[in-house]
Design an enzyme around this catalytic site. Structure first.
Site, PDB file in Angstrom:
ATOM      1  N   ARG A 122     -22.322 -20.707  39.515  1.00  0.00           N
ATOM      2  CA  ARG A 122     -23.721 -21.110  39.300  1.00  0.00           C
ATOM      3  C   ARG A 122     -23.873 -22.176  38.214  1.00  0.00           C
ATOM      4  O   ARG A 122     -24.929 -22.302  37.585  1.00  0.00           O
ATOM      5  CB  ARG A 122     -24.620 -19.914  38.983  1.00  0.00           C
ATOM      6  CG  ARG A 122     -24.655 -18.896  40.081  1.00  0.00           C
ATOM      7  CD  ARG A 122     -25.945 -18.091  40.061  1.00  0.00           C
ATOM      8  NE  ARG A 122     -26.036 -17.295  41.267  1.00  0.00           N
ATOM      9  CZ  ARG A 122     -25.571 -16.064  41.386  1.00  0.00           C
ATOM     10  NH1 ARG A 122     -24.996 -15.479  40.359  1.00  0.00           N
ATOM     11  NH2 ARG A 122     -25.682 -15.431  42.523  1.00  0.00           N
ATOM     12  N   LYS A 144     -27.110 -37.363  39.817  1.00  0.00           N
ATOM     13  CA  LYS A 144     -27.101 -37.196  41.279  1.00  0.00           C
ATOM     14  C   LYS A 144     -25.678 -36.848  41.695  1.00  0.00           C
ATOM     15  O   LYS A 144     -24.740 -37.610  41.441  1.00  0.00           O
ATOM     16  CB  LYS A 144     -27.540 -38.486  41.976  1.00  0.00           C
ATOM     17  CG  LYS A 144     -29.044 -38.655  42.022  1.00  0.00           C
ATOM     18  CD  LYS A 144     -29.442 -39.788  42.946  1.00  0.00           C
ATOM     19  CE  LYS A 144     -30.942 -39.963  42.965  1.00  0.00           C
ATOM     20  NZ  LYS A 144     -31.366 -41.157  43.716  1.00  0.00           N
ATOM     21  N   GLU A 186     -24.723 -53.620  41.424  1.00  0.00           N
ATOM     22  CA  GLU A 186     -25.629 -52.652  40.782  1.00  0.00           C
ATOM     23  C   GLU A 186     -26.094 -53.165  39.410  1.00  0.00           C
ATOM     24  O   GLU A 186     -27.214 -52.897  38.998  1.00  0.00           O
ATOM     25  CB  GLU A 186     -24.944 -51.282  40.619  1.00  0.00           C
ATOM     26  CG  GLU A 186     -24.563 -50.591  41.931  1.00  0.00           C
ATOM     27  CD  GLU A 186     -25.746 -49.874  42.621  1.00  0.00           C
ATOM     28  OE1 GLU A 186     -26.892 -49.970  42.143  1.00  0.00           O
ATOM     29  OE2 GLU A 186     -25.494 -49.233  43.660  1.00  0.00           O
ATOM     30  N   LYS A 228     -31.033 -47.311  33.119  1.00  0.00           N
ATOM     31  CA  LYS A 228     -30.977 -46.115  33.959  1.00  0.00           C
ATOM     32  C   LYS A 228     -31.376 -44.877  33.158  1.00  0.00           C
ATOM     33  O   LYS A 228     -32.118 -44.020  33.652  1.00  0.00           O
ATOM     34  CB  LYS A 228     -29.579 -45.947  34.577  1.00  0.00           C
ATOM     35  CG  LYS A 228     -29.526 -44.722  35.475  1.00  0.00           C
ATOM     36  CD  LYS A 228     -28.618 -44.830  36.643  1.00  0.00           C
ATOM     37  CE  LYS A 228     -28.831 -43.633  37.575  1.00  0.00           C
ATOM     38  NZ  LYS A 228     -27.925 -43.604  38.685  1.00  0.00           N
ATOM     39  N   GLU A 238     -36.603 -37.959  40.796  1.00  0.00           N
ATOM     40  CA  GLU A 238     -37.056 -39.025  41.690  1.00  0.00           C
ATOM     41  C   GLU A 238     -38.370 -38.696  42.400  1.00  0.00           C
ATOM     42  O   GLU A 238     -38.466 -38.729  43.626  1.00  0.00           O
ATOM     43  CB  GLU A 238     -35.962 -39.372  42.722  1.00  0.00           C
ATOM     44  CG  GLU A 238     -36.181 -40.752  43.324  1.00  0.00           C
ATOM     45  CD  GLU A 238     -34.982 -41.248  44.112  1.00  0.00           C
ATOM     46  OE1 GLU A 238     -33.840 -41.056  43.671  1.00  0.00           O
ATOM     47  OE2 GLU A 238     -35.211 -41.831  45.169  1.00  0.00           O
ATOM     48  N   ARG A 242     -37.991 -43.378  39.459  1.00  0.00           N
ATOM     49  CA  ARG A 242     -36.547 -43.436  39.734  1.00  0.00           C
ATOM     50  C   ARG A 242     -36.265 -44.144  41.052  1.00  0.00           C
ATOM     51  O   ARG A 242     -35.188 -44.710  41.246  1.00  0.00           O
ATOM     52  CB  ARG A 242     -35.928 -42.031  39.718  1.00  0.00           C
ATOM     53  CG  ARG A 242     -34.415 -42.065  39.855  1.00  0.00           C
ATOM     54  CD  ARG A 242     -33.730 -40.762  39.477  1.00  0.00           C
ATOM     55  NE  ARG A 242     -32.286 -40.901  39.629  1.00  0.00           N
ATOM     56  CZ  ARG A 242     -31.398 -40.058  39.130  1.00  0.00           C
ATOM     57  NH1 ARG A 242     -31.771 -39.024  38.426  1.00  0.00           N
ATOM     58  NH2 ARG A 242     -30.100 -40.264  39.329  1.00  0.00           N
ATOM     59  N   ASN A 246     -33.501 -47.775  43.721  1.00  0.00           N
ATOM     60  CA  ASN A 246     -33.076 -48.007  45.109  1.00  0.00           C
ATOM     61  C   ASN A 246     -33.386 -49.419  45.583  1.00  0.00           C
ATOM     62  O   ASN A 246     -33.312 -49.686  46.787  1.00  0.00           O
ATOM     63  CB  ASN A 246     -33.750 -46.998  46.044  1.00  0.00           C
ATOM     64  CG  ASN A 246     -33.340 -45.585  45.703  1.00  0.00           C
ATOM     65  OD1 ASN A 246     -32.203 -45.342  45.334  1.00  0.00           O
ATOM     66  ND2 ASN A 246     -34.276 -44.661  45.796  1.00  0.00           N
ATOM     67  N   HIS A 249     -31.492 -50.894  48.427  1.00  0.00           N
ATOM     68  CA  HIS A 249     -30.685 -49.827  49.019  1.00  0.00           C
ATOM     69  C   HIS A 249     -31.095 -49.453  50.446  1.00  0.00           C
ATOM     70  O   HIS A 249     -30.275 -48.935  51.188  1.00  0.00           O
ATOM     71  CB  HIS A 249     -30.708 -48.581  48.132  1.00  0.00           C
ATOM     72  CG  HIS A 249     -29.766 -48.686  46.959  1.00  0.00           C
ATOM     73  ND1 HIS A 249     -29.913 -49.640  45.973  1.00  0.00           N
ATOM     74  CD2 HIS A 249     -28.648 -47.988  46.628  1.00  0.00           C
ATOM     75  CE1 HIS A 249     -28.953 -49.492  45.082  1.00  0.00           C
ATOM     76  NE2 HIS A 249     -28.161 -48.512  45.458  1.00  0.00           N
ATOM     77  N   HIS A 253     -28.204 -49.256  52.991  1.00  0.00           N
ATOM     78  CA  HIS A 253     -27.790 -48.053  53.721  1.00  0.00           C
ATOM     79  C   HIS A 253     -27.728 -48.319  55.221  1.00  0.00           C
ATOM     80  O   HIS A 253     -26.825 -47.839  55.910  1.00  0.00           O
ATOM     81  CB  HIS A 253     -28.735 -46.881  53.423  1.00  0.00           C
ATOM     82  CG  HIS A 253     -28.548 -46.334  52.035  1.00  0.00           C
ATOM     83  ND1 HIS A 253     -29.532 -45.689  51.345  1.00  0.00           N
ATOM     84  CD2 HIS A 253     -27.473 -46.361  51.208  1.00  0.00           C
ATOM     85  CE1 HIS A 253     -29.076 -45.335  50.155  1.00  0.00           C
ATOM     86  NE2 HIS A 253     -27.827 -45.733  50.044  1.00  0.00           N
ATOM     87  N   HIS A 267     -20.274 -50.634  49.035  1.00  0.00           N
ATOM     88  CA  HIS A 267     -21.658 -50.269  48.706  1.00  0.00           C
ATOM     89  C   HIS A 267     -22.344 -51.346  47.843  1.00  0.00           C
ATOM     90  O   HIS A 267     -23.449 -51.802  48.154  1.00  0.00           O
ATOM     91  CB  HIS A 267     -21.686 -48.907  47.996  1.00  0.00           C
ATOM     92  CG  HIS A 267     -23.056 -48.513  47.544  1.00  0.00           C
ATOM     93  ND1 HIS A 267     -24.054 -48.152  48.409  1.00  0.00           N
ATOM     94  CD2 HIS A 267     -23.617 -48.471  46.296  1.00  0.00           C
ATOM     95  CE1 HIS A 267     -25.164 -47.887  47.731  1.00  0.00           C
ATOM     96  NE2 HIS A 267     -24.920 -48.071  46.449  1.00  0.00           N
TER      97      HIS A 267
HETATM   98  N1  GLY Z   1     -28.354 -44.490  42.260  1.00  0.00           N
HETATM   99  C1  GLY Z   1     -29.735 -44.228  42.215  1.00  0.00           C
HETATM  100  C2  GLY Z   1     -30.110 -43.114  41.317  1.00  0.00           C
HETATM  101  O1  GLY Z   1     -29.276 -42.602  40.596  1.00  0.00           O
HETATM  102  O2  GLY Z   1     -31.232 -42.700  41.323  1.00  0.00           O
END
Ligand code: GLY
Length: 368
Positions: A122, A144, A186, A228, A238, A242, A246, A249, A253, A267
């Protein structure tokens, strides 16, 4: 040289350490986190041959017992198969709730290990030691974590913050130029989405950075992490701001799906092309000045990066198919895609319910 950026998330706050030769002294950073002198390190076979000895040396010189699991490199490792292998291995190694797991690698290892740490007993603490530029400026920061599903990328996962990020700029010297530039996609994104001055700085300095200038690399990684960290501190899960991360993106994607997540398109290369397409779309929607998209494309060209769809080797599907891929995006709601558009360089915003005819026209023109 050593800089620090703090991610302020209350009792889940942590620091990102950015500098040279940090791996060789990683034990000094990690030891204060340990309840007992034992850590589990998960890495991939490429990174193990390049960097594992330095980490081992640093930890064993402080009498920390280290066990290592080395996995195959590549996106296909972010799978149920390897999450099972990782978690079962951690249990077999008797890694307990109060122990610390170390992710030594790029985005694949960071995402997989973070997810393993989030579900093991956990939740076990973990440290990110990102070895690629992309991981240093993006995936290792912000919590993430996850794996891919046959249904799509990153569809299984959790928000789970690390205890610390060690971004050793020296490790970037072992990257191929293609991988470095993919990570740079990025970095550039941060200037484009929210910091005009940073983008201007990159226009002046990014070539030096790509050629190996350490101080400029440290500055660019630090500025990216600061941006960030601020965004994540305001919107960890998000719900709003946040999403700006993207930028580029949604296009990226769709292109990654169309190219089968293969090395036809990395990417960060897709992010670069996606940013150019996002600015082109913004301009055609009358949201940003006429000349801005060509400034973005000029920068990609100067860096020797992929600029448009025609730079991707092999055939691509038509614009309708690409739009279908976009609708599979995990952030689509009722089949509607939230696009990140821009009013100018450094001024991005979320545009819900875009006119897909404009997107189709932008893609058709880029496919020629
Ligand atoms: N890579 C996008 C984020 O971490 O929200």
């Amino acid at each position: 040289m050593h800089d620090q950026v703090d991610v302020k998330l209350g009792d889940r706050s942590y620091s990102i350490h950015i500098g040279t030769d940090l791996l060789k002294t990683a034990g000094d950073f990690i030891l204060p986190l340990l309840r007992r002198k034992k850590v589990a390190v998960i890495t991939d076979n490429n990174i193990a041959s390049l960097h594992l000895d330095d980490l081992k040396q640093s930890l064993t010189s402080l009498d920390v017992d280290i066990s290592v699991l080395s996995l195959p490199p590549g996106e296909s490792t972010k799978s149920w198969q390897y999450i099972e292998k990782t978690v079962e291995w951690l249990l077999a190694e008797h890694i307990e709730r109060d122990d610390v797991i170390i992710a030594l690698g790029g985005g694949v290892i960071g995402d997989l290990v973070g997810f393993a740490a989030s579900i093991l007993r956990r939740g076990v603490r973990f440290v990110q030691i990102p070895t690629s530029l992309l991981a240093q400026v993006d995936s290792s920061v912000g919590g993430k974590t996850g794996i891919n599903s046959p249904h799509g990328k990153n569809l299984i996962g959790a928000f789970y913050q690390p205890q610390m990020v060690l971004a050793d700029i020296s490790l970037l010297n072992t990257l191929s130029s293609r991988d470095f530039l993919a990570g740079y996609g990025e970095v550039m994104k941060y200037g484009l989405l929210g910091d005009y001055d940073f983008f201007e700085w990159l226009e002046e300095n990014a070539l030096d950075m790509a050629e190996g200038n350490t101080e400029k690399r440290i500055y660019a990684v630090k500025r990216s992490c600061e941006m960030k960290a601020n965004i994540v501190a305001n919107d960890e899960k998000e719900k709003g701001q946040r999403a700006l991360l993207n930028l580029g993106h949604t296009f990226c994607h769709a292109l990654e799906t169309a190219t089968g997540l293969s090395d036809r398109l990395l990417h960060g290369e897709g992010v670069g092309i996606g940013c150019a397409l996002a600015f082109e779309t913004s301009m055609r929607l009358g949201l940003c000045p006429q000349e801005t998209p060509s400034r973005v494309r000029a920068h990609l060209t100067k860096m020797g990066m992929k600029v448009s769809l025609s730079d991707i080797p092999g055939n691509l599907p038509n614009s309708d198919q690409l739009i279908k891929h976009m609708k599979q995006d995990k952030k689509a709601i009722d089949g509607k895609i939230n696009f990140i558009m821009a009013k100018d360089i450094g001024n991005a915003f979320v545009l819900p319910d875009i006119d897909l005819n404009i997107v189709r026209n932008v893609l058709n023109d880029a496919l020629i």
